[in-house]
Scaffold this active site. Structure first.
Site, PDB file in Angstrom:
ATOM      1  N   LYS A  13      -7.003  -5.520  -0.469  1.00  0.00           N
ATOM      2  CA  LYS A  13      -7.854  -5.106  -1.592  1.00  0.00           C
ATOM      3  C   LYS A  13      -7.236  -5.501  -2.928  1.00  0.00           C
ATOM      4  O   LYS A  13      -7.920  -5.982  -3.812  1.00  0.00           O
ATOM      5  CB  LYS A  13      -8.081  -3.583  -1.589  1.00  0.00           C
ATOM      6  CG  LYS A  13      -8.781  -3.047  -0.365  1.00  0.00           C
ATOM      7  CD  LYS A  13      -9.116  -1.578  -0.529  1.00  0.00           C
ATOM      8  CE  LYS A  13      -7.916  -0.668  -0.750  1.00  0.00           C
ATOM      9  NZ  LYS A  13      -6.969  -0.601   0.362  1.00  0.00           N
ATOM     10  N   ARG A  88     -11.307   7.749  -1.817  1.00  0.00           N
ATOM     11  CA  ARG A  88     -10.723   7.700  -0.476  1.00  0.00           C
ATOM     12  C   ARG A  88     -11.321   8.761   0.441  1.00  0.00           C
ATOM     13  O   ARG A  88     -11.072   8.731   1.635  1.00  0.00           O
ATOM     14  CB  ARG A  88      -9.228   7.959  -0.562  1.00  0.00           C
ATOM     15  CG  ARG A  88      -8.371   6.709  -0.687  1.00  0.00           C
ATOM     16  CD  ARG A  88      -6.967   7.187  -0.932  1.00  0.00           C
ATOM     17  NE  ARG A  88      -5.933   6.333  -0.449  1.00  0.00           N
ATOM     18  CZ  ARG A  88      -5.405   5.316  -1.122  1.00  0.00           C
ATOM     19  NH1 ARG A  88      -5.898   4.979  -2.279  1.00  0.00           N
ATOM     20  NH2 ARG A  88      -4.402   4.634  -0.628  1.00  0.00           N
ATOM     21  N   ARG A 127       5.449  -6.401   3.824  1.00  0.00           N
ATOM     22  CA  ARG A 127       5.115  -6.481   2.398  1.00  0.00           C
ATOM     23  C   ARG A 127       6.329  -6.158   1.515  1.00  0.00           C
ATOM     24  O   ARG A 127       7.085  -5.228   1.781  1.00  0.00           O
ATOM     25  CB  ARG A 127       3.981  -5.490   2.107  1.00  0.00           C
ATOM     26  CG  ARG A 127       3.526  -5.488   0.679  1.00  0.00           C
ATOM     27  CD  ARG A 127       2.140  -4.942   0.542  1.00  0.00           C
ATOM     28  NE  ARG A 127       2.052  -3.502   0.800  1.00  0.00           N
ATOM     29  CZ  ARG A 127       0.928  -2.809   0.602  1.00  0.00           C
ATOM     30  NH1 ARG A 127      -0.171  -3.409   0.208  1.00  0.00           N
ATOM     31  NH2 ARG A 127       0.899  -1.511   0.843  1.00  0.00           N
ATOM     32  N   ARG A 160       7.917  -1.030  -0.467  1.00  0.00           N
ATOM     33  CA  ARG A 160       7.369   0.228  -0.959  1.00  0.00           C
ATOM     34  C   ARG A 160       7.810   1.350  -0.038  1.00  0.00           C
ATOM     35  O   ARG A 160       7.832   1.186   1.177  1.00  0.00           O
ATOM     36  CB  ARG A 160       5.834   0.160  -0.982  1.00  0.00           C
ATOM     37  CG  ARG A 160       5.295  -0.386  -2.267  1.00  0.00           C
ATOM     38  CD  ARG A 160       3.823  -0.631  -2.193  1.00  0.00           C
ATOM     39  NE  ARG A 160       3.037   0.476  -1.672  1.00  0.00           N
ATOM     40  CZ  ARG A 160       1.700   0.507  -1.699  1.00  0.00           C
ATOM     41  NH1 ARG A 160       1.035  -0.487  -2.235  1.00  0.00           N
ATOM     42  NH2 ARG A 160       1.036   1.525  -1.190  1.00  0.00           N
ATOM     43  N   ARG A 171      -0.431   6.767   7.497  1.00  0.00           N
ATOM     44  CA  ARG A 171      -1.420   6.370   6.477  1.00  0.00           C
ATOM     45  C   ARG A 171      -2.662   5.789   7.138  1.00  0.00           C
ATOM     46  O   ARG A 171      -3.789   6.077   6.742  1.00  0.00           O
ATOM     47  CB  ARG A 171      -0.832   5.316   5.531  1.00  0.00           C
ATOM     48  CG  ARG A 171       0.118   5.884   4.507  1.00  0.00           C
ATOM     49  CD  ARG A 171       0.911   4.782   3.848  1.00  0.00           C
ATOM     50  NE  ARG A 171       0.151   4.020   2.868  1.00  0.00           N
ATOM     51  CZ  ARG A 171       0.452   2.782   2.500  1.00  0.00           C
ATOM     52  NH1 ARG A 171       1.460   2.140   3.044  1.00  0.00           N
ATOM     53  NH2 ARG A 171      -0.258   2.170   1.588  1.00  0.00           N
TER      54      ARG A 171
END
Ligand code: AMP
Length: 226
Positions: A13, A88, A127, A160, A171
């Site tokens: 996104k 969300r 990531r 992160r 998550r």
């Protein structure tokens, strides 16, 4: 163009939002980026949300509502926005409608990114981000040129806190439970555009532009004026 991007963590996104923001000339508003910046700057909001963000839990609705309302009232949203990371939950979707209605505005489209679970875990666990400029990298798909340092400013890249494997799993589980009612909410209002986002970024950008009825072969300036 007032757009919302929906999709699981790792769906791309952020990448697509930055591209669409450049193409359409409207700001990219990422609630995750706003919260991480507040934490890095040590503001009151940052202190209030730190624990939630670092453990991958949702920040309480009341706080998110205030943050989003204030941001959406800034003048740069006059010609539209690309909202990434909010809503969300169904409750947040209703809140967003209320915030926009207060100002006589409404959403134009909601893009839902669909990606296979294994692809997501692969993307998230590799990531890397630059703590200075926020640029995103990936160990496998988009490695930095120089040994885990940012191509732009040379800062050592970090993972992160919420991209650790155990946090990724929780998550993603939380996402699936909460997102379907949100998708349904927008589907019923005929706002939902579902996009297969499992491919490389260029193919996904093309699909989104086609779905939105924007001709991606036209030069950027022309698209922006349209
Ligand atoms: P993201 O960068 O969108 O993955 O967001 C990172 C983290 O910020 C999430 O795991 C939450 O802790 C928090 N966050 C971002 N957006 C929201 C939201 N709409 N509601 C609650 N928490 C959020």
């Amino acid at each position: 163009m007032r757009l919302v991007l929906l999709g699981p963590p790792g769906a791309g996104k952020g990448t697509q939002a930055r591209r669409l923001s450049g193409l359409l000339g409207v700001p990219h508003i990422s609630t995750g980026d706003m919260l991480r910046l507040a934490i890095a700057q040590g503001t009151d909001v940052g202190r209030a949300v730190r624990e939630f963000v670092e453990s991958g839990r949702l920040v309480p609705d009341e706080l998110m509502e205030e943050i989003v309302r204030i941001r959406l009232r800034q003048p740069d949203t006059g010609s539209g926005f690309i909202l990434d990371g909010y809503p969300r939950t169904l409750r947040q979707a209703e809140t967003l409608d209320r915030i926009l209605t207060e100002d006589g505005r409404r959403l134009d489209r909601v893009v839902l990114f669909r990606v296979d679970l294994n692809v997501l875990v692969d993307r998230l666990s590799g990531r890397l981000v630059c703590p200075t400029c926020g640029a995103n990298y990936h160990r496998k798909f988009h490695p930095p040129k120089d040994d885990l340092r940012c191509d732009r400013d040379g800062t050592p890249l970090v993972q992160r806190a919420d991209d650790r494997p155990e946090t990724i799993r929780s998550r993603l589980a939380g996402y699936a439970a909460q997102m379907e009612p949100v998708a349904d909410y927008y589907r019923r209002r005929s706002l939902l555009l579902e996009v297969d986002a499992g491919d490389a970024p260029d193919a996904v950008t093309d699909r989104i532009l086609r779905g939105l009825g924007i001709d991606s072969d036209r030069p950027f300036d022309e698209v922006r004026r349209a």
